[in-house]
Design a protein around this motif. Structure first.
Motif, PDB file in Angstrom:
ATOM      1  N   ASN A  39       0.841  -1.185   0.000  1.00  0.00           N
ATOM      2  CA  ASN A  39       0.000   0.000   0.000  1.00  0.00           C
ATOM      3  C   ASN A  39       0.882   1.243   0.000  1.00  0.00           C
ATOM      4  O   ASN A  39       2.100   1.160   0.160  1.00  0.00           O
ATOM      5  CB  ASN A  39      -0.967   0.004   1.190  1.00  0.00           C
ATOM      6  CG  ASN A  39      -0.259  -0.070   2.533  1.00  0.00           C
ATOM      7  OD1 ASN A  39       0.590   0.765   2.854  1.00  0.00           O
ATOM      8  ND2 ASN A  39      -0.605  -1.073   3.339  1.00  0.00           N
ATOM      9  N   ALA A  81      -8.465 -10.591  -7.557  1.00  0.00           N
ATOM     10  CA  ALA A  81      -9.511  -9.579  -7.712  1.00  0.00           C
ATOM     11  C   ALA A  81     -10.836 -10.248  -8.014  1.00  0.00           C
ATOM     12  O   ALA A  81     -10.901 -11.396  -8.454  1.00  0.00           O
ATOM     13  CB  ALA A  81      -9.148  -8.608  -8.837  1.00  0.00           C
ATOM     14  N   THR A 107     -12.047   8.459  -6.184  1.00  0.00           N
ATOM     15  CA  THR A 107     -11.784   7.499  -7.249  1.00  0.00           C
ATOM     16  C   THR A 107     -11.399   8.263  -8.504  1.00  0.00           C
ATOM     17  O   THR A 107     -12.104   9.205  -8.895  1.00  0.00           O
ATOM     18  CB  THR A 107     -13.011   6.614  -7.532  1.00  0.00           C
ATOM     19  OG1 THR A 107     -13.323   5.836  -6.372  1.00  0.00           O
ATOM     20  CG2 THR A 107     -12.743   5.669  -8.700  1.00  0.00           C
ATOM     21  N   ARG A 141      -5.502   4.688 -12.897  1.00  0.00           N
ATOM     22  CA  ARG A 141      -4.919   4.125 -11.688  1.00  0.00           C
ATOM     23  C   ARG A 141      -3.698   4.927 -11.244  1.00  0.00           C
ATOM     24  O   ARG A 141      -2.933   5.426 -12.073  1.00  0.00           O
ATOM     25  CB  ARG A 141      -4.496   2.667 -11.922  1.00  0.00           C
ATOM     26  CG  ARG A 141      -5.653   1.684 -11.864  1.00  0.00           C
ATOM     27  CD  ARG A 141      -5.189   0.277 -12.102  1.00  0.00           C
ATOM     28  NE  ARG A 141      -6.195  -0.693 -11.659  1.00  0.00           N
ATOM     29  CZ  ARG A 141      -6.090  -2.000 -11.823  1.00  0.00           C
ATOM     30  NH1 ARG A 141      -5.026  -2.508 -12.425  1.00  0.00           N
ATOM     31  NH2 ARG A 141      -7.044  -2.807 -11.384  1.00  0.00           N
ATOM     32  N   HIS A 153      -4.477   3.574   0.280  1.00  0.00           N
ATOM     33  CA  HIS A 153      -4.349   3.339  -1.163  1.00  0.00           C
ATOM     34  C   HIS A 153      -3.562   2.054  -1.356  1.00  0.00           C
ATOM     35  O   HIS A 153      -2.466   1.900  -0.822  1.00  0.00           O
ATOM     36  CB  HIS A 153      -3.637   4.518  -1.838  1.00  0.00           C
ATOM     37  CG  HIS A 153      -3.388   4.319  -3.299  1.00  0.00           C
ATOM     38  ND1 HIS A 153      -2.151   3.945  -3.797  1.00  0.00           N
ATOM     39  CD2 HIS A 153      -4.216   4.422  -4.362  1.00  0.00           C
ATOM     40  CE1 HIS A 153      -2.231   3.845  -5.101  1.00  0.00           C
ATOM     41  NE2 HIS A 153      -3.472   4.128  -5.467  1.00  0.00           N
ATOM     42  N   SER A 185      -3.948   1.436  -7.976  1.00  0.00           N
ATOM     43  CA  SER A 185      -5.391   1.461  -7.762  1.00  0.00           C
ATOM     44  C   SER A 185      -5.938   2.850  -8.068  1.00  0.00           C
ATOM     45  O   SER A 185      -5.257   3.871  -7.887  1.00  0.00           O
ATOM     46  CB  SER A 185      -5.716   1.089  -6.312  1.00  0.00           C
ATOM     47  OG  SER A 185      -7.099   1.254  -6.034  1.00  0.00           O
ATOM     48  N   ASN A 236      -8.572   3.853  -6.410  1.00  0.00           N
ATOM     49  CA  ASN A 236      -9.275   4.209  -5.182  1.00  0.00           C
ATOM     50  C   ASN A 236      -8.327   4.729  -4.106  1.00  0.00           C
ATOM     51  O   ASN A 236      -7.290   4.119  -3.829  1.00  0.00           O
ATOM     52  CB  ASN A 236     -10.013   2.996  -4.615  1.00  0.00           C
ATOM     53  CG  ASN A 236     -11.193   2.573  -5.475  1.00  0.00           C
ATOM     54  OD1 ASN A 236     -11.759   3.388  -6.199  1.00  0.00           O
ATOM     55  ND2 ASN A 236     -11.567   1.314  -5.397  1.00  0.00           N
ATOM     56  N   GLN A 282     -16.612   1.632  -3.277  1.00  0.00           N
ATOM     57  CA  GLN A 282     -15.251   1.302  -3.694  1.00  0.00           C
ATOM     58  C   GLN A 282     -14.997  -0.170  -3.386  1.00  0.00           C
ATOM     59  O   GLN A 282     -15.357  -0.658  -2.310  1.00  0.00           O
ATOM     60  CB  GLN A 282     -14.227   2.172  -2.967  1.00  0.00           C
ATOM     61  CG  GLN A 282     -14.213   3.618  -3.418  1.00  0.00           C
ATOM     62  CD  GLN A 282     -13.032   4.398  -2.866  1.00  0.00           C
ATOM     63  OE1 GLN A 282     -12.476   4.057  -1.829  1.00  0.00           O
ATOM     64  NE2 GLN A 282     -12.639   5.465  -3.550  1.00  0.00           N
ATOM     65  N   PHE A 320     -10.424  -5.009  -4.636  1.00  0.00           N
ATOM     66  CA  PHE A 320      -9.550  -5.212  -5.791  1.00  0.00           C
ATOM     67  C   PHE A 320     -10.419  -5.606  -6.970  1.00  0.00           C
ATOM     68  O   PHE A 320     -11.285  -6.468  -6.854  1.00  0.00           O
ATOM     69  CB  PHE A 320      -8.498  -6.288  -5.521  1.00  0.00           C
ATOM     70  CG  PHE A 320      -7.649  -5.992  -4.318  1.00  0.00           C
ATOM     71  CD1 PHE A 320      -6.759  -4.937  -4.331  1.00  0.00           C
ATOM     72  CD2 PHE A 320      -7.770  -6.740  -3.164  1.00  0.00           C
ATOM     73  CE1 PHE A 320      -5.990  -4.631  -3.223  1.00  0.00           C
ATOM     74  CE2 PHE A 320      -7.005  -6.460  -2.049  1.00  0.00           C
ATOM     75  CZ  PHE A 320      -6.122  -5.393  -2.083  1.00  0.00           C
ATOM     76  N   GLU A 346     -13.160  -0.448 -10.417  1.00  0.00           N
ATOM     77  CA  GLU A 346     -12.812  -0.471  -9.001  1.00  0.00           C
ATOM     78  C   GLU A 346     -13.816   0.265  -8.121  1.00  0.00           C
ATOM     79  O   GLU A 346     -13.684   0.269  -6.891  1.00  0.00           O
ATOM     80  CB  GLU A 346     -11.416   0.124  -8.817  1.00  0.00           C
ATOM     81  CG  GLU A 346     -10.327  -0.720  -9.466  1.00  0.00           C
ATOM     82  CD  GLU A 346      -8.963  -0.064  -9.380  1.00  0.00           C
ATOM     83  OE1 GLU A 346      -8.251  -0.318  -8.412  1.00  0.00           O
ATOM     84  OE2 GLU A 346      -8.618   0.705 -10.301  1.00  0.00           O
TER      85      GLU A 346
END
Length: 338
Positions: free
Chosen positions: A41, A83, A167, A171, A230, A234, A236, A322, A325, A331
């Motif tokens: 992360n 995911a 969002t 990514r 985070h 991603s 999100n 959200q 994965f 996402e």
């Protein structure tokens, strides 16, 4: 490797004549149900290189020729993340006396955790990339959501705990660079921002690796109470702060917010914005009960969407979900409440 990765080749033997070349295919078959929990992360593990070991797979393909003079080894490396693939209705109809049911469906091989927020801002503009190496990466805001809780025992003066969900259309690899997310807070709603929050690396440039959400008066000083949430690579991001950081003493206060993304590495330019957001913290127009909060693999989850009375000038328009994965572009879901 716990059986998650199965390498195979298109041939068992290969002969390369003099002054010639031959090709073959190496295939890595990945079983997503056997992959480990993703721990990388941009926050507490943002600078922890050792964490990579827990989720990466690598090895060597050995080409064993007669004797030893022509033996070859070819390394391979893969960083797979399990995911799901969740879809939600684009809209539902709910009244203050009649909530709506919204069914979430997961066609993926892995369960998906659902993080719910009230949708308070959206943007449909997507800027195309100028191409690799142009040093002008696009990063367009897609949705902004919010939720707030009683911060007793967590936040100074027992002020509310507030989370903003952001969002983006593209990514973000890591929250440190080259994108910064900024929120401007007009707490007294007089048309002038009173406080600002922004994502930034802890410490100096490239010194720590961890990213946090720094908040304070427009002129500073700024402090970070929480890391940026985070998952790396991603779209999100969740930004957490205490009400005391923006002059909010209790739930039920209406504030105005503007959201921006900036290039904080190459140009310093503004990349995207959603302005004119207004919401009542802890008293949204729309809310959702997600039950277990998990959509099972190849299954579904039925949720309940509620409508409440709210000031006419809030920008609450529905629910933002959200997902833990998911494939790129999937996402998050916005459910507009009619």
């Amino acid at each position: 490797m716990s059986g998650a990765i199965t390498p195979s080749t298109s041939v068992t033997t290969i002969t390369v004549p003099p002054r010639s070349r031959r090709t073959f295919t190496l295939t890595l078959r990945i079983d997503p149900t056997k992959l480990p929990v993703w721990i990388l992360n941009s926050g507490p593990n943002g600078g922890n290189g050792a964490a990579l070991t827990a989720v990466e797979y690598d090895g060597y393909l050995v080409l064993d020729a007669p004797g030893t003079a022509n033996d070859l080894t070819m390394p391979w490396h893969v960083l797979p993340r399990a995911a799901g693939n969740v879809s939600a209705p684009a809209s539902v109809r709910a009244t203050t006396g009649s909530p709506a049911m919204a069914r979430l469906t997961n066609t993926g091989a892995n369960p998906v955790s659902v993080d719910p927020f009230t949708l308070i801002g959206s943007n449909t503009t997507v800027n195309a990339s100028l191409g690799s190496g142009m040093q002008m990466p696009p990063m367009d805001l897609r949705y902004v959501g919010v939720r707030a809780f009683d911060g007793t025992g967590i936040c100074p003066a027992n002020s509310p705990l507030i989370q903003f969900a952001v969002t983006t259309h593209q990514r973000i690899t890591h929250s440190n660079y080259p994108v910064e997310i900024d929120l401007l807070f007009d707490t007294d709603r007089n048309g002038t921002p009173d406080y600002v929050g922004y994502t930034a690396e802890v410490g100096n440039f490239a010194s720590d690796g961890r990213n946090a959400f720094f908040v304070g008066p427009v002129g500073g000083p700024y402090s970070a109470f929480f890391f940026t949430a985070h998952a790396t690579n991603s779209a999100n991001t969740v930004l957490t702060l205490c009400g005391s950081q923006i002059g909010v003493a209790s739930l039920g206060q209406q504030i105005n917010v503007d959201a921006y993304t900036y290039d904080n590495y190459f140009t310093g330019f503004e990349l995207s914005k959603i302005e004119g957001i207004s919401t009542v913290l802890g008293a949204p127009r729309f809310d959702i009960d997600t039950g277990s909060g998990v959509v099972p693999a190849n299954g579904s989850l039925t949720t309940t969407v509620y409508r409440f009375n709210a000031p006419s000038d809030v920008t609450d328009s529905g629910i933002l979900l959200q997902y833990s994965f998911a494939p790129a572009g999937r996402e998050a879901s916005a459910i507009i409440v009619r």
